[in-house]
Structures are given as C-alpha cells and as structure tokens.
Design a protein around this motif. Structure first.
Motif, PDB file in Angstrom:
ATOM      1  N   THR A 273      -0.546  -9.962  -3.091  1.00  0.00           N
ATOM      2  CA  THR A 273      -1.590  -8.975  -2.812  1.00  0.00           C
ATOM      3  C   THR A 273      -1.015  -7.755  -2.099  1.00  0.00           C
ATOM      4  O   THR A 273      -1.356  -6.616  -2.414  1.00  0.00           O
ATOM      5  CB  THR A 273      -2.712  -9.600  -1.960  1.00  0.00           C
ATOM      6  OG1 THR A 273      -3.203 -10.749  -2.642  1.00  0.00           O
ATOM      7  CG2 THR A 273      -3.851  -8.629  -1.764  1.00  0.00           C
ATOM      8  N   GLU A 274      -0.104  -8.003  -1.153  1.00  0.00           N
ATOM      9  CA  GLU A 274       0.506  -6.873  -0.439  1.00  0.00           C
ATOM     10  C   GLU A 274       1.341  -6.002  -1.370  1.00  0.00           C
ATOM     11  O   GLU A 274       1.443  -4.793  -1.176  1.00  0.00           O
ATOM     12  CB  GLU A 274       1.377  -7.392   0.712  1.00  0.00           C
ATOM     13  CG  GLU A 274       0.541  -7.993   1.841  1.00  0.00           C
ATOM     14  CD  GLU A 274       1.409  -8.534   2.976  1.00  0.00           C
ATOM     15  OE1 GLU A 274       2.548  -8.062   3.146  1.00  0.00           O
ATOM     16  OE2 GLU A 274       0.934  -9.449   3.680  1.00  0.00           O
ATOM     17  N   VAL A 275       1.920  -6.638  -2.367  1.00  0.00           N
ATOM     18  CA  VAL A 275       2.708  -5.892  -3.354  1.00  0.00           C
ATOM     19  C   VAL A 275       1.796  -4.937  -4.129  1.00  0.00           C
ATOM     20  O   VAL A 275       2.130  -3.761  -4.334  1.00  0.00           O
ATOM     21  CB  VAL A 275       3.422  -6.863  -4.325  1.00  0.00           C
ATOM     22  CG1 VAL A 275       3.968  -6.130  -5.534  1.00  0.00           C
ATOM     23  CG2 VAL A 275       4.538  -7.613  -3.595  1.00  0.00           C
ATOM     24  N   PHE A 276       0.641  -5.427  -4.524  1.00  0.00           N
ATOM     25  CA  PHE A 276      -0.277  -4.567  -5.283  1.00  0.00           C
ATOM     26  C   PHE A 276      -0.910  -3.490  -4.402  1.00  0.00           C
ATOM     27  O   PHE A 276      -1.196  -2.385  -4.863  1.00  0.00           O
ATOM     28  CB  PHE A 276      -1.343  -5.405  -6.009  1.00  0.00           C
ATOM     29  CG  PHE A 276      -0.837  -5.952  -7.319  1.00  0.00           C
ATOM     30  CD1 PHE A 276      -0.107  -7.127  -7.363  1.00  0.00           C
ATOM     31  CD2 PHE A 276      -1.035  -5.256  -8.506  1.00  0.00           C
ATOM     32  CE1 PHE A 276       0.403  -7.621  -8.564  1.00  0.00           C
ATOM     33  CE2 PHE A 276      -0.536  -5.736  -9.717  1.00  0.00           C
ATOM     34  CZ  PHE A 276       0.183  -6.922  -9.742  1.00  0.00           C
ATOM     35  N   GLU A 277      -1.122  -3.798  -3.131  1.00  0.00           N
ATOM     36  CA  GLU A 277      -1.609  -2.759  -2.217  1.00  0.00           C
ATOM     37  C   GLU A 277      -0.597  -1.621  -2.121  1.00  0.00           C
ATOM     38  O   GLU A 277      -0.953  -0.443  -2.169  1.00  0.00           O
ATOM     39  CB  GLU A 277      -1.857  -3.350  -0.820  1.00  0.00           C
ATOM     40  CG  GLU A 277      -3.171  -4.117  -0.722  1.00  0.00           C
ATOM     41  CD  GLU A 277      -3.253  -5.014   0.515  1.00  0.00           C
ATOM     42  OE1 GLU A 277      -4.261  -5.723   0.639  1.00  0.00           O
ATOM     43  OE2 GLU A 277      -2.295  -5.009   1.335  1.00  0.00           O
ATOM     44  N   ALA A 278       0.676  -2.004  -2.000  1.00  0.00           N
ATOM     45  CA  ALA A 278       1.741  -0.992  -1.940  1.00  0.00           C
ATOM     46  C   ALA A 278       1.807  -0.215  -3.247  1.00  0.00           C
ATOM     47  O   ALA A 278       1.966   1.011  -3.259  1.00  0.00           O
ATOM     48  CB  ALA A 278       3.076  -1.664  -1.643  1.00  0.00           C
ATOM     49  N   ALA A 279       1.653  -0.931  -4.359  1.00  0.00           N
ATOM     50  CA  ALA A 279       1.716  -0.293  -5.681  1.00  0.00           C
ATOM     51  C   ALA A 279       0.616   0.753  -5.821  1.00  0.00           C
ATOM     52  O   ALA A 279       0.858   1.877  -6.284  1.00  0.00           O
ATOM     53  CB  ALA A 279       1.563  -1.351  -6.775  1.00  0.00           C
ATOM     54  N   GLU A 280      -0.585   0.395  -5.395  1.00  0.00           N
ATOM     55  CA  GLU A 280      -1.702   1.323  -5.556  1.00  0.00           C
ATOM     56  C   GLU A 280      -1.530   2.556  -4.672  1.00  0.00           C
ATOM     57  O   GLU A 280      -1.782   3.686  -5.091  1.00  0.00           O
ATOM     58  CB  GLU A 280      -3.022   0.614  -5.261  1.00  0.00           C
ATOM     59  CG  GLU A 280      -4.211   1.491  -5.539  1.00  0.00           C
ATOM     60  CD  GLU A 280      -5.506   0.702  -5.704  1.00  0.00           C
ATOM     61  OE1 GLU A 280      -5.710   0.107  -6.775  1.00  0.00           O
ATOM     62  OE2 GLU A 280      -6.302   0.672  -4.748  1.00  0.00           O
ATOM     63  N   MET A 281      -1.087   2.324  -3.449  1.00  0.00           N
ATOM     64  CA  MET A 281      -0.864   3.475  -2.562  1.00  0.00           C
ATOM     65  C   MET A 281       0.213   4.390  -3.147  1.00  0.00           C
ATOM     66  O   MET A 281       0.070   5.611  -3.188  1.00  0.00           O
ATOM     67  CB  MET A 281      -0.440   3.005  -1.171  1.00  0.00           C
ATOM     68  CG  MET A 281      -0.278   4.200  -0.223  1.00  0.00           C
ATOM     69  SD  MET A 281       1.072   3.996   0.929  1.00  0.00           S
ATOM     70  CE  MET A 281       0.210   3.259   2.302  1.00  0.00           C
ATOM     71  N   PHE A 282       1.271   3.786  -3.618  1.00  0.00           N
ATOM     72  CA  PHE A 282       2.364   4.541  -4.218  1.00  0.00           C
ATOM     73  C   PHE A 282       1.868   5.352  -5.417  1.00  0.00           C
ATOM     74  O   PHE A 282       2.161   6.552  -5.549  1.00  0.00           O
ATOM     75  CB  PHE A 282       3.475   3.583  -4.649  1.00  0.00           C
ATOM     76  CG  PHE A 282       4.666   4.267  -5.251  1.00  0.00           C
ATOM     77  CD1 PHE A 282       5.673   4.765  -4.448  1.00  0.00           C
ATOM     78  CD2 PHE A 282       4.782   4.413  -6.622  1.00  0.00           C
ATOM     79  CE1 PHE A 282       6.778   5.400  -4.999  1.00  0.00           C
ATOM     80  CE2 PHE A 282       5.886   5.047  -7.186  1.00  0.00           C
ATOM     81  CZ  PHE A 282       6.877   5.539  -6.371  1.00  0.00           C
ATOM     82  N   ALA A 283       1.102   4.706  -6.285  1.00  0.00           N
ATOM     83  CA  ALA A 283       0.589   5.384  -7.484  1.00  0.00           C
ATOM     84  C   ALA A 283      -0.221   6.607  -7.093  1.00  0.00           C
ATOM     85  O   ALA A 283      -0.094   7.677  -7.691  1.00  0.00           O
ATOM     86  CB  ALA A 283      -0.269   4.426  -8.307  1.00  0.00           C
ATOM     87  N   ARG A 284      -1.038   6.457  -6.071  1.00  0.00           N
ATOM     88  CA  ARG A 284      -1.929   7.559  -5.692  1.00  0.00           C
ATOM     89  C   ARG A 284      -1.175   8.741  -5.112  1.00  0.00           C
ATOM     90  O   ARG A 284      -1.535   9.886  -5.354  1.00  0.00           O
ATOM     91  CB  ARG A 284      -2.997   7.067  -4.715  1.00  0.00           C
ATOM     92  CG  ARG A 284      -3.983   6.135  -5.397  1.00  0.00           C
ATOM     93  CD  ARG A 284      -5.127   5.719  -4.487  1.00  0.00           C
ATOM     94  NE  ARG A 284      -5.948   4.725  -5.174  1.00  0.00           N
ATOM     95  CZ  ARG A 284      -7.073   4.229  -4.696  1.00  0.00           C
ATOM     96  NH1 ARG A 284      -7.516   4.631  -3.512  1.00  0.00           N
ATOM     97  NH2 ARG A 284      -7.759   3.347  -5.385  1.00  0.00           N
ATOM     98  N   VAL A 285      -0.142   8.484  -4.331  1.00  0.00           N
ATOM     99  CA  VAL A 285       0.549   9.626  -3.720  1.00  0.00           C
ATOM    100  C   VAL A 285       1.738  10.127  -4.532  1.00  0.00           C
ATOM    101  O   VAL A 285       2.021  11.318  -4.547  1.00  0.00           O
ATOM    102  CB  VAL A 285       0.984   9.361  -2.253  1.00  0.00           C
ATOM    103  CG1 VAL A 285      -0.227   9.153  -1.372  1.00  0.00           C
ATOM    104  CG2 VAL A 285       1.950   8.194  -2.150  1.00  0.00           C
TER     105      VAL A 285
END
Lengths: 455, 455
Positions: free
Chosen positions: B368-380
């Motif tokens: 889950t933490e990996v996907f949280e990081a992925a989503e934040m990364f994608a957005r910025v």
C-alpha cells in the motif's frame, strides 16, 4: 545508417518555444466567429465568461496577435516532457526501400500519451490564475481527460470529467489513470445535469456520445460556483497552445537544414494538425515557401472530404456555440465498429477556413488499412501508435511508396500524436479480423446533414 | 527553478555506451557457477548449448572481461529509444520540501514500457547471428514478453512466449501488444509441453506461475529445431546488457559534476538494479568511491531480506540449472492479492554475492505504501510509474523526508524502470481500498524453504 542526422533530434530546454503562434493573425480570410446559439449573433467575451476562463476567451477571440508569450509556469511544466523528439524514421525508410526521407514528431512520451497535454496545462493554468476552484470537461476514449487530470493535479485544481458511458464501462483503465490524478469521472449521460436527465429520459439505456458529454460538462461548469468548462480540440485557443508542436518541429528541421515537402497530420477536431502545421502554414500564407499540407481523416467520419462548410452546433445537446466549420451535422453518429478514433462530427474553424481557401488538402482512409500501417510501423519503429496517429502513418507510407515508384526523394514530416497502450481492444479486433471498413453512404450523410441548423 | 541542471539530461546518440560493463570482472568473490540440475556439477558451455545461444553462453560464463563491445546493430536499435533521460525530480523535491536532490533514470520511454528491451534486443541479436529461427521465453505480467516480441519483430525472428495463464486471461492487452509484434503467445501451463501436461495433470485448473512458464519455454527451446531459450532477468548476461542504464546515468551525472550519495533500485530478479549500479559499484569495488546502494523488494516477496543464500532451482519444474542466490525456495507462491510485481522467488547471483559481501543493502516495503508513493509521484512528476519501479520511489521519498528532518543535502538517484499503463487493475484496487499488505509469516517462509534442494 551513417547519416549525420540522428535518429532522434532533441532540442534543449532553452530551445522550447517562448511564444505560441496564432495562425489566425496571418490568415487573410479569418475563421468565422462563434455564434450565440440563441440569438445567432457573434458571441461576445461577456457572453462567454460564464463558460470559459477570461484569459482563454481573449485567446479565443484574438485573431490579430501573431505570437502570444507562454507564461513561465507553463514552460516549466512543458519541460517535464518537452521538447518532444523529432524522429527520423530510418527503420521505416529501410523497410519500405523508399528514397523518401521520413520524419515524425512524437508527442506520446508523456503519461497522458498524447499531445493533448500541451493545451491541458495552458487551460488549467489560466483557470487557476483566475482563482477558480476547478474545471469541467468531457472525454471520449480518455486522452483529453487524462491530460487535463494531470494538469489539474499539478496545479491543485479540481477536475470533473464527463466520460462517454460506453468508454467509462469498456475502458476502465483510462478512468483509473484519471482517478490516479485525482479527477472525478462521471459516466455520461448522467443524472447530475438537466441535459443528462433529458437525454436519459428520451433514450433510456443510451451509452452516450461525445456531443452529449460536452453538453453535460458545459452545464456543470455554468451551474457550479467557481468552475469553468475546458475543451481539448476544435477551439482556436487549443490550436494556439498546440503550436508548440509545429514550432519545435520547424526548429529541429532547421537545425539540420532540412526543408520538408509534405506535412501530414491526422484530423479529428484539428488540435494536432493545427499545431503541427503552424510555422509551415505561416510561410505558405506569407508566400515565403510552399508545402503540401495534408489532413487525414477516417473514411467513416469524413468531415473534410464529405462534409459541408457551414455553421453547426459543436455539441449534440445544442447548448454550445455554433461554429462555421466542415461538418457532418451535430447528429452524426459514427459507425459502432469504428475503433480508430477521430469521430467528431465537426472540425476546427481555423483549419476549415484554410482548407476552404485551398491552403491544405484532405484524404480519408479506411480503418483496416490504418491498422495495417500501424502494425508495420510498430514493428520497425518500435513505437506502438495510437489509432488516431496511425491515420497519418498510413498516408506517409503511401506517399513513400509512391516516391519509390517515381524515384522522388521527398521529405515527409508527419505528426505521431500518441501511443496506443489504451487501444488494445481495437488492435485485438484487427488481429482477430473483426474490424470492418464501414463507409457512410450518401443517404447516411444526407440524413445527418439534416441535423444542421437552418440559417 | 533557476538551477542550471535541466529537468531532463539527455546524452547525445554519440554518448551512447560503446561497451557493456561486466561487474563480475571487478568482484573479488565471483558469483558461484550455475550447476547442472542432474549432476550438481558446474555447467559447461557445451551443456548449455542446447538451451542458450553460443555468444550468450560466453557472456554468461565470462567473469573476467571488464568491458564487452556492443555490436553496432544493437547500438542502432538502442538509438531508437536511448540514451534514456536522467530526470531531476524538481517537482517532487518541491512537493516534499526536502533539501535532498533527487534524480531518476527513466527507462519507460519505449513501447515495451520498461528497461527489459535493453537485454531483449541483445539476446535476439545473438540468436539471429547464430542463424536460429526463433526464441522461446516466459512472461508474467508481460513486460519481458513485450520487449522480446519487439526485438524479434525488428530482426525478423520467430518469438514464442509462454504467458502465465492468469495474466493471459486477465491482462489481454499486453498479450495483444505481443501479437501486434508478431509473437505467438501461449497460456501456461499448456498441453504443448511434457512439463505443462504433467503440471496440468497434477493440478487441473491451475492458473500457472512464472516458474512453470519457464519450465515450458525451456522444454520448447530444447525440443524445437533452430530455437533457443532466452530470459529477461536473474542471469549474468542480462545484468551485462542492462549495464547501459548505469553507464548512461553516470555519464549524465558527470556532465554536471554531480556525485550521488545513494543509488536505489527495485529488485525482483535484479536486472534493473544490476544494470543501474554498474559504474558506481565498480568504483566501490575498486575502493575509488563509496555509495549507499539499496535494493528495494516487496515485503510479500522478501528474497534479500528474509531469504537464504543457497543453491536453488531457477524454475518450478526443476528443469533449469541451479544458481547460488538469495531465495525463498523455488516452491514460493506470492500472495494472491499481491499486485505490485517483483514476485520471483530468487535473485541475481551477482547481486546476491555483492549483498552477501556487504557491498549493498536491502529493504522490504509493504504494497500500500508503494502505491501511495506511486500516486504522489505521478501527480507531481507527471509520469505514471510501474508498480515495480514504485518500490524505488517509495524508498527515495522516505530518504528525502529523512533529509528534511536532518537538513542533509543528499543526492539520491533511483531507477524508474517503467510505466504503469498496463497495471491499472492494481491501481484500481488501490483506489478502491482493496489492496492489502500481506507479509509472509515465519511459518510460511519455512514451508517454502523446504522446497530448496538438499545439497
């Protein structure tokens, strides 16, 4: 392959265009103004203000300023994925054994997968600058919606997307990309808007259309506090923002002293083609150079080649302004088995006027041949093209084969607008031989033409 | 953002590495040799010849030659998508408000969507050069299969892919990409091979596994005239080919005088990480510089952090050689709800030895933490990352946040191996809160460890 021109010509970030080019400034015959659907009079900035952002209205109505500076914030965003590469198609040339020299401007190297991001960030930026809370829009297959979601996520702006219901259900992956970027995605027609409820009441079970999603998004923008509507094609402002494609292309070619003979682009609403041809059309309009400029459209949705040049509604719900353009009629429904994109009934008023005045030509191509060209291109050039972009590939290959017969060493440039990663259902149909080449009959077209307004 | 370092550092095509770097040449403790599964003796080139291409066997067994020239034909192919950009994560830094400087090497700008293409074209090239008709391989989610299909299409080589059945059925899009590139794709286990029939007889209704697909592909290569087997990770030759990632990264950093403190890569079989760290590990092995080198693996498949360093089979069917590596046991089955990739039971013998000798460290992170990081990364940052790559993003962000607390201006480099366009089912699970963070218990691991061979 010892040619001194590299496979990929990358400009440096310093060479990113500093201004958008406004093609209209150099047109003798300007595109006709948008009309108020109620009064049929030219729309004023005031009338557009409840729907569009102020700065974008100025850009929409400005047909005299040649170059409009790109704000630094937008240039910073562009730097995340631009300048995009101009690629010399050495492998395709070798495969075709053609004396033609082929280049393509590749706009797919960003997560939205297409050139749409160039205008999405501009429109989102002006919305943010105006102090708005968010924007609404429609999307079909989802390229534009994805691009806008990315831009809004970057700027911290709310993004409401009305997605054609059949795509929402059958193409859940694009929807998930938009959700990843924080957008809310509503299947259209929905019960959220008056026009959506009306359409659902009249056609229960409808799977929606782009024209209908536009109507819903416009209504939502007008009724929500702090929201405006944005659109990814057709409009003058979109062509303006997309001019970065053409300016970069010209700069990259100039670097190596290459002068193209032919510029080819696919045309749905005209956003890509209008951007790509900018500096070349400029020289053509000013009598400084000549280029063979070609719009490619699907035979199943032939606005240029079989449409009429007339005022028409931009949407099915007839809540949007009227534009003078090549159109099949706002009631046009693309063939259900048409998988290849480019299904809008109308066309950019700028491109329509240029076409009408003989500055460019258009060809319509059948779907199966487009996918054959796409597959060949993918295998030799390594890039899996979007079905839309593949229309341009098809015509570039045809021309290169003609050069092989005549021995001409033409230089061909085409726009590769995006990637096909989210179009594998269409490719699957093609592989399984389930694709057909429906071409509307004259009777079909006459029927749709009846949906044109009487004026 | 007035820094002189651009967003994207692109090397020119002339700066494309001219040789692959063979990490083994500089290791004092060489990785242990592959063993014949029958005799448990080190495999000879002759024994490998029915399975692997001749030139690739040489590369597999060569632990002394430091630099191996890249054939011109492969360099020409690399030019279609390389040098890949090294991106300065200005937007992520700003979002995190960290004093750390973050760079990532982005390998996703090609149709296979990942770094796998770097080795696919090399392996296909040597197969073609040997006069073979085709190659066989296995694929899970399909990144490697797609890459190999692209390489084979380019060279006119036949490509047979055994695709884990559950992926074949649930991820039809990757399958269609492979078909677009002309590959034949068979769901595994199949009735085409002895090992497939055996597995199906023992487990009717099984949806397959990577280890089982490997067994089938190896059998097919050995039994078909003019075919050999190729593999996208784990092997020494793969790390060799992937060294272009690291060499380009170092060259791009050197151009701006940047010396990283920390190099982070995700690790499944080790192909990306082994390639990325090449020149940095070289300096470390030679005592010329020090770097903090970190492998990131999923907590649900923790080969480095909770595996054992031992000889194990590379496949479930136990037809493949044994490798000395960090492993969970060849009978390891990843959690069914593990969506984030990196699910191989073993690890590159080269990386295993380096880890064992203390030259790098490893961390395991929950899904889950990996996907949280992925989503934040994608957005910025605008790029939608593959779940695999996102493991590295997660650890880079963690470190950047630590720097924020301590004030350290660390320079962090991580490998962004690919894009997530074909992983939207995983993202959907994440958005819908249906992802969980299964971590195997000690009992689970002990059970799988029992599948290790007794030696």
């Amino acid at each position: 392959m010892s040619n001194t021109i590299p496979y990929k010509i990358y400009l440096s970030e310093n060479e990113l265009p500093k201004a958008w080019y406004n093609l209209r400034a150099d047109m003798k015959n300007k595109p006709a103004p948008l009309l108020n659907p109620g009064t049929l009079q030219p729309l004023t900035a005031d009338e557009l203000a409840p729907i569009f952002c102020e700065e974008l209205i100025k850009q929409e109505l400005d047909d005299t300023t040649r170059f409009i500076p790109i704000p630094q914030e937008i240039r910073d965003f562009y730097k995340m994925y631009r300048p995009s590469p101009l690629i010399r198609a050495y492998c395709l040339e070798e495969k075709l054994q053609t004396p033609a020299k082929i280049y393509y401007k590749f706009e797919g190297n960003n997560t939205s997968g297409s050139h749409k991001l160039n205008s999405a960030i501009a429109q989102a930026y002006y919305a943010k600058k105006q102090g708005l809370k968010g924007v609404t829009t429609e999307t079909g297959a989802g390229q534009w919606g994805t691009a806008l979601s990315m831009a809004c996520a970057y700027l911290g702006l709310d993004c409401k997307v009305y997605m054609v219901k059949v795509s929402y259900e059958q193409k859940p992956f694009r929807r998930e990309v938009m959700r990843t970027y924080g957008a809310s995605v509503t299947p259209s027609p929905s019960m959220e808007t008056n026009v959506g409820r009306k359409i659902l009441a009249e056609n229960p079970g409808t799977t929606g259309s782009l024209g209908c999603a536009i109507s819903e998004a416009v209504e939502a923008a007008a009724s929500l506090e702090g929201y405006r509507y944005v659109l990814g094609s057709v409009l003058n402002q979109v062509l303006l923002h997309q001019s970065v494609i053409g300016e970069e292309t010209k700069a990259a070619l100039d670097k190596y002293g290459v002068k193209p003979d032919m510029i080819i682009g696919c045309a749905g609403g005209g956003s890509n083609l209008g951007g790509l041809i900018g500096p070349f059309m400029r020289e053509k309009l000013l009598g400084e150079a000549d280029y063979d400029i070609v719009a490619v459209e699907p035979a199943s949705c032939p606005s240029f080649t079989r449409g009429v040049f007339a005022y028409d509604f931009c949407d099915t719900g007839k809540v949007c302004p009227l534009a003078k353009m090549y159109t099949l009629g706002s009631g046009f429904i693309p063939a259900p088995n048409h998988a290849g994109g480019l299904r809008y009934h109308g066309m950019s008023p700028v491109l329509s006027q240029l076409y009408h005045d003989g500055y460019m030509r258009a060809v319509a191509v059948p779907q199966t041949e487009v996918f054959e060209a796409a597959e060949m291109f993918a295998r030799v050039e390594g890039i899996l093209p979007a079905p839309e972009s593949s229309h341009a590939i098809k015509v570039a290959i045809d021309e290169a084969m003609r050069c092989k017969e005549t021995g001409e060493e033409k230089t061909i440039v085409f726009g590769l607008t995006g990637t096909g990663y989210f179009d594998m259902v269409a490719y699957e149909k093609f592989h399984d031989g389930k694709m057909d080449d429906y071409i509307p009959t004259e009777e079909d077209l006459a029927k749709f033409r009846k949906t044109l307004p009487e004026m």
